[in-house]
Design an enzyme around this catalytic site. Sequence first.
Site, PDB file in Angstrom:
ATOM      1  N   LYS A  13       0.741  -0.867   0.189  1.00 18.73           N
ATOM      2  CA  LYS A  13       0.327   0.131   0.613  1.00 18.73           C
ATOM      3  C   LYS A  13       1.140   1.628   0.070  1.00 18.73           C
ATOM      4  O   LYS A  13       0.093   2.134  -0.747  1.00 18.73           O
ATOM      5  CB  LYS A  13      -1.000   0.185   1.457  1.00 18.73           C
ATOM      6  CG  LYS A  13      -1.864  -1.145   1.315  1.00 18.73           C
ATOM      7  CD  LYS A  13      -2.776  -0.993   2.402  1.00 18.73           C
ATOM      8  CE  LYS A  13      -2.693  -0.873   3.673  1.00 18.73           C
ATOM      9  NZ  LYS A  13      -1.636  -2.451   4.284  1.00 18.73           N
ATOM     10  N   ARG A  88      -9.856   0.528   9.152  1.00 15.75           N
ATOM     11  CA  ARG A  88      -9.330  -0.825   9.224  1.00 15.75           C
ATOM     12  C   ARG A  88      -9.623  -1.507  10.058  1.00 15.75           C
ATOM     13  O   ARG A  88     -10.225  -2.935  10.658  1.00 15.75           O
ATOM     14  CB  ARG A  88      -7.935  -0.504  10.293  1.00 15.75           C
ATOM     15  CG  ARG A  88      -6.910  -0.647   9.194  1.00 15.75           C
ATOM     16  CD  ARG A  88      -5.164  -0.665  10.390  1.00 15.75           C
ATOM     17  NE  ARG A  88      -4.588  -1.361  10.371  1.00 15.75           N
ATOM     18  CZ  ARG A  88      -3.320  -0.760  10.044  1.00 15.75           C
ATOM     19  NH1 ARG A  88      -3.303   0.776   8.837  1.00 15.75           N
ATOM     20  NH2 ARG A  88      -2.108  -1.156   9.545  1.00 15.75           N
ATOM     21  N   ARG A 127      11.785  -5.345   4.606  1.00 12.36           N
ATOM     22  CA  ARG A 127      11.883  -4.029   4.479  1.00 12.36           C
ATOM     23  C   ARG A 127      12.425  -3.262   5.157  1.00 12.36           C
ATOM     24  O   ARG A 127      12.706  -3.359   6.108  1.00 12.36           O
ATOM     25  CB  ARG A 127      10.432  -3.635   3.473  1.00 12.36           C
ATOM     26  CG  ARG A 127       8.864  -3.455   4.929  1.00 12.36           C
ATOM     27  CD  ARG A 127       7.424  -3.613   4.790  1.00 12.36           C
ATOM     28  NE  ARG A 127       7.458  -3.172   6.018  1.00 12.36           N
ATOM     29  CZ  ARG A 127       5.765  -3.179   5.863  1.00 12.36           C
ATOM     30  NH1 ARG A 127       4.964  -3.088   4.753  1.00 12.36           N
ATOM     31  NH2 ARG A 127       4.688  -3.388   7.117  1.00 12.36           N
ATOM     32  N   ARG A 161      11.122  -0.991  10.581  1.00 14.73           N
ATOM     33  CA  ARG A 161      10.199  -0.339  12.033  1.00 14.73           C
ATOM     34  C   ARG A 161      10.416  -1.827  12.774  1.00 14.73           C
ATOM     35  O   ARG A 161      10.646  -2.938  12.206  1.00 14.73           O
ATOM     36  CB  ARG A 161       8.747  -0.825  11.163  1.00 14.73           C
ATOM     37  CG  ARG A 161       8.642   0.671  10.398  1.00 14.73           C
ATOM     38  CD  ARG A 161       7.314   0.198   9.371  1.00 14.73           C
ATOM     39  NE  ARG A 161       6.062  -0.236   9.394  1.00 14.73           N
ATOM     40  CZ  ARG A 161       5.286  -0.573   9.433  1.00 14.73           C
ATOM     41  NH1 ARG A 161       4.598   0.231   8.737  1.00 14.73           N
ATOM     42  NH2 ARG A 161       4.050  -1.412  10.118  1.00 14.73           N
ATOM     43  N   ARG A 172      -0.021  -9.037  13.279  1.00 14.27           N
ATOM     44  CA  ARG A 172      -0.992  -7.579  12.580  1.00 14.27           C
ATOM     45  C   ARG A 172      -1.725  -8.246  11.729  1.00 14.27           C
ATOM     46  O   ARG A 172      -2.649  -7.650  11.177  1.00 14.27           O
ATOM     47  CB  ARG A 172       0.661  -6.464  12.017  1.00 14.27           C
ATOM     48  CG  ARG A 172       1.228  -5.879  13.167  1.00 14.27           C
ATOM     49  CD  ARG A 172       2.811  -5.608  12.638  1.00 14.27           C
ATOM     50  NE  ARG A 172       2.237  -4.355  11.497  1.00 14.27           N
ATOM     51  CZ  ARG A 172       3.240  -4.733  10.412  1.00 14.27           C
ATOM     52  NH1 ARG A 172       5.141  -5.101  10.705  1.00 14.27           N
ATOM     53  NH2 ARG A 172       2.985  -3.668   9.737  1.00 14.27           N
TER      54      ARG A 172
END
Length: 216
Positions: A13, A88, A127, A161, A172
């Site tokens: 996203k 969400r 990432r 992160r 998550r």
Amino acid sequence: MNLILLGPPGAGKGTQAQELERCHGLVQLSTGDMLRAAISSGSDLGQEVKSIMDSGALVPDEIMIRMISERTDQLDCTNGFILDGFPRTTAQAEALDDMLDEKGMKIDHVIEMSVDAQVLTKRIAGRFSCAGCGAGYHDEFQKPAKDGVCDHCGNTEFTRRSDDNAETVRKRLDAYEAQTAPLLPYYRGKDSLRTVDALAEIAEVTAEIETVLGGA
Ligand code: AMP
């Protein structure tokens, strides 16, 4: 034009929102980025949400709804925005509808970024992003052209992160399935949902999204 990008963590996203920002002059509203900025600034909000985010759970709806309501009032949103990470929950989606109604705004497209759950952990684990401009990279799928140097701004500092670790990622993903996936029928019911295959190459996903925006 106002858009929602909907999809699990790791669907891409943020990457696609950055593309849309560049190509369409829209502003990316990433609630995750806003919360991380609040944590870095040491604000009361940051302190309140840090442990929730580190656990992989969702921050309470009231906080998120207020955050998006205030953010969409800012001048840079008048040209259009991309919601990345919001709504969400069904409560957030309903509040968003009411809030935009009151402001005389609307969502033009809801784009589901569909991806096989099994690949997500791998995607998320690799990432990182540029500490200077926020451009997103991946150890395997999207390395900078020159090792250790950001393609966009030349910065040599990168960040990862703290919630991108295996255990938090699992939580998550669970939160997505339990609380966010029910938004798919919500938006399908309003006939505003379009689905793109987010497992494809980044450029192909961008092209698919462009097709959706073009009204096809
Ligand atoms: P993200 O960067 O979108 O993956 O979000 C990182 C974390 O921020 C999530 O795991 C949640 O703890 C929190 N968060 C971000 N957006 C929301 C939202 N709309 N509602 C609740 N929590 C959120």
